[in-house]
Structure formats: structure tokens, C-alpha cells
Design a protein around this motif. Structure first.
Motif, PDB file in Angstrom:
ATOM      1  N   MET A   1       0.852  -1.200   0.000  1.00 46.37           N
ATOM      2  CA  MET A   1       0.000   0.000   0.000  1.00 46.37           C
ATOM      3  C   MET A   1       0.885   1.246   0.000  1.00 46.37           C
ATOM      4  SD  MET A   1      -3.070   0.963   2.597  1.00 46.37           S
ATOM      5  CE  MET A   1      -4.113  -0.329   1.924  1.00 46.37           C
ATOM      6  N   THR A   2       0.695   2.078  -0.991  1.00 46.11           N
ATOM      7  CA  THR A   2       1.509   3.283  -1.075  1.00 46.11           C
ATOM      8  C   THR A   2       0.896   4.407  -0.248  1.00 46.11           C
ATOM      9  OG1 THR A   2       0.369   3.932  -3.085  1.00 46.11           O
ATOM     10  CG2 THR A   2       2.451   2.769  -3.355  1.00 46.11           C
ATOM     11  N   LEU A   3       1.747   5.133   0.404  1.00 46.14           N
ATOM     12  CA  LEU A   3       1.297   6.259   1.209  1.00 46.14           C
ATOM     13  C   LEU A   3       1.399   7.536   0.396  1.00 46.14           C
ATOM     14  CD1 LEU A   3       3.014   5.368   4.600  1.00 46.14           C
ATOM     15  CD2 LEU A   3       0.677   4.905   3.877  1.00 46.14           C
ATOM     16  N   LYS A   4       0.396   8.380   0.595  1.00 47.42           N
ATOM     17  CA  LYS A   4       0.396   9.664  -0.110  1.00 47.42           C
ATOM     18  C   LYS A   4       0.693  10.777   0.876  1.00 47.42           C
ATOM     19  CE  LYS A   4      -3.521   7.984  -1.945  1.00 47.42           C
ATOM     20  NZ  LYS A   4      -4.849   7.936  -2.500  1.00 47.42           N
ATOM     21  N   TYR A   5       1.273  11.830   0.394  1.00 43.73           N
ATOM     22  CA  TYR A   5       1.611  12.961   1.250  1.00 43.73           C
ATOM     23  C   TYR A   5       0.421  13.896   1.387  1.00 43.73           C
ATOM     24  CZ  TYR A   5       6.420  11.531   0.401  1.00 43.73           C
ATOM     25  OH  TYR A   5       7.575  10.821   0.316  1.00 43.73           O
ATOM     26  N   CYS A   6       0.177  14.332   2.604  1.00 42.14           N
ATOM     27  CA  CYS A   6      -0.811  15.384   2.827  1.00 42.14           C
ATOM     28  C   CYS A   6      -0.333  16.644   2.109  1.00 42.14           C
ATOM     29  CB  CYS A   6      -0.958  15.661   4.321  1.00 42.14           C
ATOM     30  SG  CYS A   6      -1.979  17.114   4.667  1.00 42.14           S
ATOM     31  N   GLN A   7      -1.244  17.298   1.401  1.00 44.02           N
ATOM     32  CA  GLN A   7      -0.880  18.491   0.646  1.00 44.02           C
ATOM     33  C   GLN A   7      -1.053  19.786   1.447  1.00 44.02           C
ATOM     34  OE1 GLN A   7       0.610  18.361  -2.503  1.00 44.02           O
ATOM     35  NE2 GLN A   7       0.714  16.229  -1.797  1.00 44.02           N
ATOM     36  N   GLY A   8      -1.413  19.666   2.711  1.00 43.19           N
ATOM     37  CA  GLY A   8      -1.523  20.858   3.559  1.00 43.19           C
ATOM     38  C   GLY A   8      -0.192  21.586   3.625  1.00 43.19           C
ATOM     39  N   PRO A   9      -0.181  22.894   3.311  1.00 39.01           N
ATOM     40  CA  PRO A   9       1.097  23.626   3.250  1.00 39.01           C
ATOM     41  C   PRO A   9       1.806  23.705   4.611  1.00 39.01           C
ATOM     42  CG  PRO A   9      -0.755  25.151   3.024  1.00 39.01           C
ATOM     43  CD  PRO A   9      -1.315  23.758   2.948  1.00 39.01           C
TER      44      PRO A   9
END
Ligand SMILES: [Zn+2]
Length: 122
Positions: A1-9
Motif C-alpha cells: 500500500m503506497t502512502l500519499k503525502y498530505c498536501q496541507g502547506p
């Protein structure tokens, strides 16, 4: 399962224990990585709000700003509904025009058919 990065600045700037990572002496607060994100982009509503506050106007201008009122006319104001008839013990399906209040009966298959509509544009 690949993890995605939160795009919150500012995700990395919130000092929660789960963001604090690394070896002793070189720990850093890091952007959250998750397999599931809100709108596929944000770890929580704070990060979502941060992003929209920073980029929302740019995004609306990029994808097209609404510059005049939109109208939903009678021709497209039909919505489906149903009610239980206690006398016949049956479910009665109908479509009702939310502007004119005109109501017309529907068969169950018409009700369940997502392509069936009296609206001119679906
Ligand atoms: Zn975040």
C-alpha cells in the motif's frame, strides 16, 4: 500500500506526536503520509482548510470563476421521491417538480433507473 503525502502547506508545522519522526538528536516534525486522505489530498480538515485559504482563489481563477447567476429552470427541476402507503402497504414512487410542485407517479424500475428523468438535461 503506497502512502500519499498530505498536501496541507503547514502540515509539518503542527506538533503532534505522530508527525515527530527520526532518530534521537535529529527528530523533525514531518508532513503526514497516509493511505487514505480527505479528498485524496489532506490528512485532516485543518490541512484542507489551510490549503484552501492559501490556494482557493487561485484554484477558482484557474478552473473558471462563476461570473453570473446560474438558473435551474422548471425543465430541470424534477427530483425523485417515494412514500410509504400504509393503506396498501406499498411503496409509492414519484417524481416532483420542485418549482411547479407538479407530481407524477413513477414505476419502481423508473425510480431505480438513474438514467430515467423528466429533466431535459440529466
Ligand atoms: Zn496534513
Amino acid at each position: 500500500m503506497t502512502l500519499k503525502y498530505c498536501q496541507g502547506p503547514d502540515c509539518h508545522s503542527y506538533s503532534t506526536q505522530d508527525r515527530l519522526k527520526g532518530m534521537k538528536g535529529s527528530k523533525t516534525y514531518q508532513t503526514r503520509r497516509r493511505s487514505r486522505l480527505i479528498y485524496d489530498e489532506f490528512c485532516d480538515t485543518r490541512c484542507y482548510n489551510d490549503w484552501f485559504q492559501k490556494y482557493g482563489t487561485q484554484a477558482v481563477d484557474h478552473f473558471g470563476r462563476l461570473k453570473e447567476v446560474k438558473h435551474l429552470t422548471e425543465d430541470n427541476a424534477w427530483v425523485k421521491g417515494y412514500e410509504w402507503n400504509n393503506r396498501t402497504d406499498e411503496c409509492q414512487h414519484h417524481t416532483i417538480n420542485t418549482i411547479t410542485k407538479e407530481q407524477r407517479p413513477l414505476t419502481e424500475s423508473q425510480f431505480n433507473d438513474s438514467n430515467y428523468t423528466l429533466n431535459e438535461r440529466g
